[in-house]
Enzyme design. Structure first.
Site, short mmCIF file in Angstrom:
data_model
loop_
_atom_site.label_atom_id
_atom_site.label_comp_id
_atom_site.label_asym_id
_atom_site.label_seq_id
_atom_site.Cartn_x
_atom_site.Cartn_y
_atom_site.Cartn_z
N LYS A 198 -11.44 -3.68 60.91
CA LYS A 198 -11.07 -2.33 61.37
C LYS A 198 -10.98 -2.30 62.90
O LYS A 198 -10.02 -1.77 63.47
CB LYS A 198 -12.08 -1.30 60.88
N LYS A 245 -6.04 -4.39 54.49
CA LYS A 245 -5.24 -3.16 54.54
C LYS A 245 -5.21 -2.52 55.92
O LYS A 245 -4.24 -1.83 56.25
CB LYS A 245 -5.68 -2.17 53.46
N LYS A 257 -11.31 -14.76 49.72
CA LYS A 257 -11.51 -13.44 49.11
C LYS A 257 -11.76 -13.57 47.61
O LYS A 257 -10.91 -14.05 46.87
CB LYS A 257 -10.26 -12.58 49.33
N GLY A 270 -11.57 2.33 50.40
CA GLY A 270 -11.75 2.34 48.94
C GLY A 270 -12.47 3.58 48.44
O GLY A 270 -12.29 3.98 47.28
N ASN A 271 -13.30 4.22 49.31
CA ASN A 271 -14.04 5.40 48.88
C ASN A 271 -13.13 6.60 48.62
O ASN A 271 -13.57 7.61 48.09
CB ASN A 271 -15.15 5.77 49.88
#
Lengths: 327, 327
Positions: B287, B225, B140, B18-19
């Site tokens: 991740k 994602k 979420k 997102g960054n």
């Protein structure tokens, strides 16, 4: 430019009007959108079942308006984004609806994985000229209606051009420059050649200009989707360009006592009528102009007809055909 | 499945956090977005300049939230659309920003038209299992915060699951099912092979399930994602899967007095740490899980590192590398 070998009538670009998504009197719920888009998908699937290779473009005027209205309503909680970005959002939104519905219709016809590899929408930028006179004379109303005070405030704060809307209130107007190039056209052609149905140039494309040294920059404008569709149709070299809308044909003197439907016209006839102002600028005008350009750029046939009749339109049994002049 | 010949370390899938779009403390104006996305584009262009062939995916959590907030604020003027549609809008939005900025950076490096044909984002559906247990246990948080009364009303009207948010107020929660297939993966592979940089599976993809007879239907859910990125990376057969985020490495006991950075770990070591709960579920957990899956599915190397260090991360000079076990 377009390769002659690809001027094959099996390759078609279909331009879908706004009625593929939202029709008059509807609120525009998610259910409304799916119902309408399935109607378009069914019509296109029938065309694909005949072995045609299809690329699709579509309008986005109402949806850019809706996103602008949402952003304005929520502006205190999240900053509104610019109009090019709102346009990119509609390419995702409407591309998704078309992709899924058309894919499902192809599955029902047993065509997926055989005639067609799949359906995919791309995010797509369309170049306009930063010196296009349209930038000096914005004409397209977009987004929410404002009162006079808010209109003045926004003009000052954002540099927007805001004009009185003939339907009442004040509204932002933006330029509608002429499309000059489709930036990702080669990706469309590659996917089409590989057997995909490609949805591209949505809403006329995200308008961009060249800054110095080939650097692209988005601009706050809207591009006519039929003119941008013609540009793509010519660039990828399809034989037929099919504009589907909510009227069955092109008419001379439309909705007047002496209205006359046109079944077929040569590009020279079409130009003559167009230049004499027979077609209204906001509606049939750009469609006829796009058809004229397509033929002048080497296309075989442009057809304007009704969405529900897509199959018959493509077969030449319905709609108005614009053809090259006879040699 | 993935062809072995494509397990070439020159093919990389980069997953952007997102960054890449919005960083802490920013309001999220259009200017903020462009500034951030150019930072990502510069880092990726440096990677491309080394001859790597790159596909890109990205998160969309904050942007789906922003669109939900806008739609809620404007709901009396235009009906809000469902969450799968909000996701499709973010693929257009963030795809556009990445396409244009990366293309421009490639132009500056003199790489466009040589190493790379162009940059294109696709609208992309990702299949989930309608029997995924996540649908029974939505976790979420998405969209705006509500008071208790509105929360009850929306639960009744829309059938949403709304829970108290630990940060205060009430918020909608949606399922986060595991990705099973990327519907348009073959288009990504085709474009990548043709020399395009492809942006796909944005926000984890638009979540869809199979109804009867292979018919797709969107669902209101969000897909991680990085897990969806791994699925795509494996499907298109890239050699390296690179997850770029806002921390420089994976740590054991992150932000505790005994925190320990990891430079490299085998997939077996990574699995052991993962199963022992060393990585927080909301952040580093998925991740590391995505990295583990990539190696188990035949990938050569997964790397987790900082966005600004993209070049060094891909060269193995920065970040945490997850490797196959030695034979």
């Amino acid at each position: 430019m377009a390769s002659r070998s690809r001027r094959d009538n099996k390759y078609i670009l279909i331009a879908l009007g706004g009625n593929a998504f939202q029709t008059k009197g509807e609120r525009g719920t998610t259910e409304d959108y799916w119902r309408n888009v399935y109607r378009a998908a069914k019509a296109i699937a029938k065309v694909v079942s005949e072995g045609y290779r299809v690329a699709i473009t579509h309008g986005n005027g109402p949806q850019v308006g809706i996103i602008s209205v949402w952003m304005d309503a929520g502006k205190d909680r999240a900053p509104p984004q610019t109009l090019d970005i709102a346009g990119s959002m509609t390419q995702g939104w409407l591309g998704y609806l078309l992709m899924q519905s058309l894919r499902n219709e192809l599955v029902k016809h047993g065509l997926l994985g055989k005639t067609v590899k799949g359906v995919v929408a791309i995010v797509n930028q369309v170049l306009v000229d930063k010196n296009d006179p349209a930038f000096q004379n914005p004409t397209k109303y977009v987004g929410p209606w404002y009162d006079e005070e808010t209109a003045k405030k926004l003009t000052k704060e954002k540099g927007w051009v805001i004009k009185p809307d003939p339907r009442g209130g004040y509204r932002r107007v933006v330029p509608s420059p002429d499309p000059k190039d489709n930036i990702e056209k080669d990706a469309v052609r590659k996917l089409l050649d590989d057997g995909w149905i490609v949805i591209a140039s949505g809403g006329g494309g995200i308008p961009v200009v060249y800054e110095d040294h080939g650097i692209l920059k988005g601009v706050e404008a809207v591009i006519d989707k039929d003119l941008a569709g013609e540009l793509l149709a010519t660039a990828i070299g399809v034989g037929k360009f099919v504009i589907l809308t909510d009227v069955d044909k092109v008419y001379l003197n439309y909705r007047k006592p002496n209205q006359k439907p046109i079944d077929v016209m040569t590009v020279s006839q079409a130009k003559k009528y167009y230049e004499k102002g027979y077609f209204p600028p906001g509606s049939m005008g750009p469609k006829v102009l796009a058809a004229i350009r397509f033929i002048e750029h080497g296309g075989n046939e442009a057809i304007i007809g009704k969405l529900e009749n897509a199959y018959e339109v493509i077969k030449g049994l319905s709609g108005t055909r614009i053809m090259p002049d006879k040699d």
